[in-house]
Design a protein around this motif. Structure first.
Motif, PDB file in Angstrom:
ATOM      1  N   GLN A 231      19.996  -5.443  -9.340  1.00  0.00           N
ATOM      2  CA  GLN A 231      19.399  -4.690  -8.246  1.00  0.00           C
ATOM      3  C   GLN A 231      18.649  -3.539  -8.882  1.00  0.00           C
ATOM      4  O   GLN A 231      19.149  -2.905  -9.823  1.00  0.00           O
ATOM      5  N   LEU A 232      17.437  -3.302  -8.408  1.00  0.00           N
ATOM      6  CA  LEU A 232      16.721  -2.139  -8.934  1.00  0.00           C
ATOM      7  C   LEU A 232      16.381  -1.201  -7.785  1.00  0.00           C
ATOM      8  O   LEU A 232      16.196  -1.614  -6.646  1.00  0.00           O
ATOM      9  N   LYS A 233      16.355   0.073  -8.136  1.00  0.00           N
ATOM     10  CA  LYS A 233      16.032   1.105  -7.177  1.00  0.00           C
ATOM     11  C   LYS A 233      15.140   2.134  -7.848  1.00  0.00           C
ATOM     12  O   LYS A 233      15.420   2.552  -8.971  1.00  0.00           O
ATOM     13  N   VAL A 234      14.084   2.545  -7.158  1.00  0.00           N
ATOM     14  CA  VAL A 234      13.212   3.586  -7.698  1.00  0.00           C
ATOM     15  C   VAL A 234      13.954   4.908  -7.608  1.00  0.00           C
ATOM     16  O   VAL A 234      14.465   5.282  -6.552  1.00  0.00           O
ATOM     17  N   VAL A 235      14.036   5.609  -8.731  1.00  0.00           N
ATOM     18  CA  VAL A 235      14.684   6.925  -8.742  1.00  0.00           C
ATOM     19  C   VAL A 235      13.679   8.060  -8.863  1.00  0.00           C
ATOM     20  O   VAL A 235      13.965   9.178  -8.502  1.00  0.00           O
ATOM     21  N   ARG A 236      12.478   7.747  -9.405  1.00  0.00           N
ATOM     22  CA  ARG A 236      11.414   8.746  -9.465  1.00  0.00           C
ATOM     23  C   ARG A 236      10.073   8.031  -9.503  1.00  0.00           C
ATOM     24  O   ARG A 236       9.822   7.202 -10.362  1.00  0.00           O
ATOM     25  N   ALA A 237       9.245   8.380  -8.556  1.00  0.00           N
ATOM     26  CA  ALA A 237       7.902   7.796  -8.488  1.00  0.00           C
ATOM     27  C   ALA A 237       7.081   8.266  -9.671  1.00  0.00           C
ATOM     28  O   ALA A 237       7.333   9.346 -10.230  1.00  0.00           O
ATOM     29  N   ALA A 238       6.118   7.474 -10.066  1.00  0.00           N
ATOM     30  CA  ALA A 238       5.232   7.831 -11.169  1.00  0.00           C
ATOM     31  C   ALA A 238       4.488   9.116 -10.822  1.00  0.00           C
ATOM     32  O   ALA A 238       4.047   9.315  -9.689  1.00  0.00           O
ATOM     33  N   ALA A 239       4.345   9.999 -11.782  1.00  0.00           N
ATOM     34  CA  ALA A 239       3.651  11.267 -11.579  1.00  0.00           C
ATOM     35  C   ALA A 239       2.179  11.014 -11.287  1.00  0.00           C
ATOM     36  O   ALA A 239       1.549  10.177 -11.922  1.00  0.00           O
ATOM     37  N   GLY A 240       1.661  11.722 -10.305  1.00  0.00           N
ATOM     38  CA  GLY A 240       0.247  11.653  -9.987  1.00  0.00           C
ATOM     39  C   GLY A 240      -0.206  10.366  -9.349  1.00  0.00           C
ATOM     40  O   GLY A 240      -1.373  10.039  -9.362  1.00  0.00           O
ATOM     41  N   ARG A 241       0.699   9.602  -8.799  1.00  0.00           N
ATOM     42  CA  ARG A 241       0.308   8.315  -8.197  1.00  0.00           C
ATOM     43  C   ARG A 241       0.575   8.326  -6.735  1.00  0.00           C
ATOM     44  O   ARG A 241       1.429   8.784  -6.185  1.00  0.00           O
TER      45      ARG A 241
ATOM     46  N   GLY B  84       0.820  -1.210   0.000  1.00  0.00           N
ATOM     47  CA  GLY B  84       0.000   0.000   0.000  1.00  0.00           C
ATOM     48  C   GLY B  84       0.850   1.255   0.000  1.00  0.00           C
ATOM     49  O   GLY B  84       0.581   2.198  -0.731  1.00  0.00           O
ATOM     50  N   LEU B  85       1.899   1.257   0.798  1.00  0.00           N
ATOM     51  CA  LEU B  85       2.773   2.423   0.838  1.00  0.00           C
ATOM     52  C   LEU B  85       3.480   2.602  -0.496  1.00  0.00           C
ATOM     53  O   LEU B  85       3.623   3.706  -0.993  1.00  0.00           O
ATOM     54  N   THR B  86       3.892   1.491  -1.100  1.00  0.00           N
ATOM     55  CA  THR B  86       4.545   1.576  -2.391  1.00  0.00           C
ATOM     56  C   THR B  86       3.567   2.066  -3.449  1.00  0.00           C
ATOM     57  O   THR B  86       3.884   2.917  -4.253  1.00  0.00           O
ATOM     58  N   ALA B  87       2.348   1.539  -3.420  1.00  0.00           N
ATOM     59  CA  ALA B  87       1.364   1.909  -4.432  1.00  0.00           C
ATOM     60  C   ALA B  87       0.917   3.358  -4.309  1.00  0.00           C
ATOM     61  O   ALA B  87       0.650   4.016  -5.294  1.00  0.00           O
ATOM     62  N   CYS B  88       0.876   3.901  -3.082  1.00  0.00           N
ATOM     63  CA  CYS B  88       0.396   5.277  -2.936  1.00  0.00           C
ATOM     64  C   CYS B  88       1.538   6.287  -2.959  1.00  0.00           C
ATOM     65  O   CYS B  88       1.299   7.473  -2.866  1.00  0.00           O
ATOM     66  N   GLY B  89       2.766   5.819  -3.072  1.00  0.00           N
ATOM     67  CA  GLY B  89       3.874   6.736  -3.246  1.00  0.00           C
ATOM     68  C   GLY B  89       4.564   7.162  -1.975  1.00  0.00           C
ATOM     69  O   GLY B  89       5.483   7.955  -2.014  1.00  0.00           O
TER      70      GLY B  89
ATOM     71  N   THR C  96      11.859   3.193 -17.610  1.00  0.00           N
ATOM     72  CA  THR C  96      10.505   3.529 -17.168  1.00  0.00           C
ATOM     73  C   THR C  96       9.641   2.270 -17.200  1.00  0.00           C
ATOM     74  O   THR C  96       9.620   1.556 -18.203  1.00  0.00           O
ATOM     75  N   VAL C  97       8.927   2.018 -16.108  1.00  0.00           N
ATOM     76  CA  VAL C  97       8.039   0.853 -16.031  1.00  0.00           C
ATOM     77  C   VAL C  97       6.800   1.133 -16.874  1.00  0.00           C
ATOM     78  O   VAL C  97       6.109   2.124 -16.658  1.00  0.00           O
ATOM     79  N   ASN C  98       6.552   0.254 -17.857  1.00  0.00           N
ATOM     80  CA  ASN C  98       5.360   0.410 -18.690  1.00  0.00           C
ATOM     81  C   ASN C  98       4.633  -0.913 -18.921  1.00  0.00           C
ATOM     82  O   ASN C  98       3.716  -0.987 -19.729  1.00  0.00           O
ATOM     83  N   ASP C  99       5.044  -1.956 -18.198  1.00  0.00           N
ATOM     84  CA  ASP C  99       4.438  -3.257 -18.416  1.00  0.00           C
ATOM     85  C   ASP C  99       4.457  -4.073 -17.125  1.00  0.00           C
ATOM     86  O   ASP C  99       5.147  -3.702 -16.161  1.00  0.00           O
ATOM     87  N   ARG C 100       3.703  -5.153 -17.088  1.00  0.00           N
ATOM     88  CA  ARG C 100       3.680  -6.078 -15.962  1.00  0.00           C
ATOM     89  C   ARG C 100       4.499  -7.311 -16.313  1.00  0.00           C
ATOM     90  O   ARG C 100       4.519  -7.751 -17.460  1.00  0.00           O
ATOM     91  N   GLY C 101       5.136  -7.862 -15.340  1.00  0.00           N
ATOM     92  CA  GLY C 101       5.979  -9.031 -15.538  1.00  0.00           C
ATOM     93  C   GLY C 101       7.230  -8.822 -14.714  1.00  0.00           C
ATOM     94  O   GLY C 101       7.301  -7.858 -13.946  1.00  0.00           O
ATOM     95  N   PRO C 102       8.178  -9.647 -14.815  1.00  0.00           N
ATOM     96  CA  PRO C 102       8.206 -10.861 -15.635  1.00  0.00           C
ATOM     97  C   PRO C 102       7.298 -11.937 -15.061  1.00  0.00           C
ATOM     98  O   PRO C 102       6.940 -11.915 -13.895  1.00  0.00           O
TER      99      PRO C 102
ATOM    100  N   ASN D 106       6.254  -6.285 -11.684  1.00  0.00           N
ATOM    101  CA  ASN D 106       4.945  -6.804 -11.261  1.00  0.00           C
ATOM    102  C   ASN D 106       4.115  -5.852 -10.411  1.00  0.00           C
ATOM    103  O   ASN D 106       2.896  -5.944 -10.407  1.00  0.00           O
ATOM    104  N   THR D 107       4.739  -4.939  -9.657  1.00  0.00           N
ATOM    105  CA  THR D 107       3.953  -4.113  -8.734  1.00  0.00           C
ATOM    106  C   THR D 107       4.165  -2.609  -8.851  1.00  0.00           C
ATOM    107  O   THR D 107       3.289  -1.855  -8.449  1.00  0.00           O
ATOM    108  N   LEU D 108       5.278  -2.160  -9.352  1.00  0.00           N
ATOM    109  CA  LEU D 108       5.520  -0.714  -9.419  1.00  0.00           C
ATOM    110  C   LEU D 108       4.573  -0.061 -10.428  1.00  0.00           C
ATOM    111  O   LEU D 108       4.317  -0.615 -11.496  1.00  0.00           O
ATOM    112  N   PRO D 109       4.063   1.119 -10.095  1.00  0.00           N
ATOM    113  CA  PRO D 109       3.124   1.803 -11.002  1.00  0.00           C
ATOM    114  C   PRO D 109       3.770   2.168 -12.339  1.00  0.00           C
ATOM    115  O   PRO D 109       4.968   2.452 -12.411  1.00  0.00           O
TER     116      PRO D 109
END
Length: 143
Positions: free
Chosen positions: A133-143, A32-37, A99-105, A77-80
């Motif tokens: 290793q992946l790290k979020v560098v910028r959350a999706a705008a408006g999410r 939930g925290l990840t999904a709401c930013g 940039t995440v634009n799809d679901r998977g792997p 699979n889960t990042l917006p």
């Protein structure tokens, strides 16, 4: 009152159920925290990374945009959608921002699928699958 069990005594009768419930609640809270930013900028993950086969060229991704091997995109699979992540090949030390634009792997144990261009930048094309290793560098705008 002396014969009534205390709250702690009642809880101790169901430790496995409470443990499972706490695990589920903790997972939902993190998701939930990840999904709401709230905590996206602190999100990191390690696992196996791979890349899209050429046969997916032009096919729509889960976000609706067509897959383009020449773009710097990824599936998670889960990042917006729209989230920017840095993916580092831990064998080579090379990284790329995508940039995440799809679901998977959709393969157990894999955490990200990269476009062919992104995979080439970190030395993943020849290996096919590599530890990343992946790290979020910028959350999706408006999410």
């Amino acid at each position: 009152m002396a014969n009534e069990p205390s709250v702690n005594t009642k809880i101790m009768h169901f430790p496995s159920a409470l443990s499972k419930a706490n695990t589920i609640l903790s997972s939902l809270l993190i998701l939930g925290l990840t999904a709401c930013g709230t905590s996206k900028s602190a999100f990191t993950q390690t696992g196996q990374g791979s890349y899209y086969a050429d046969k997916f060229r032009g096919r729509p991704t889960a976000s609706g945009t067509p897959y383009r091997p020449s773009k710097l995109t990824a599936a998670h699979n889960t990042l917006p959608f729209g989230t920017r992540i840095r993916v580092t090949n831990t064998r080579t030390g090379r990284s790329v921002k995508v940039t995440v634009n799809d679901r998977g792997p959709h393969v157990k144990g894999r955490i990200v699928d990269l476009s062919k261009r992104a995979a080439r930048k970190i030395g993943l094309v020849d290996a096919g699958v590599a530890p990343v290793q992946l790290k979020v560098v910028r959350a999706a705008a408006g999410r």
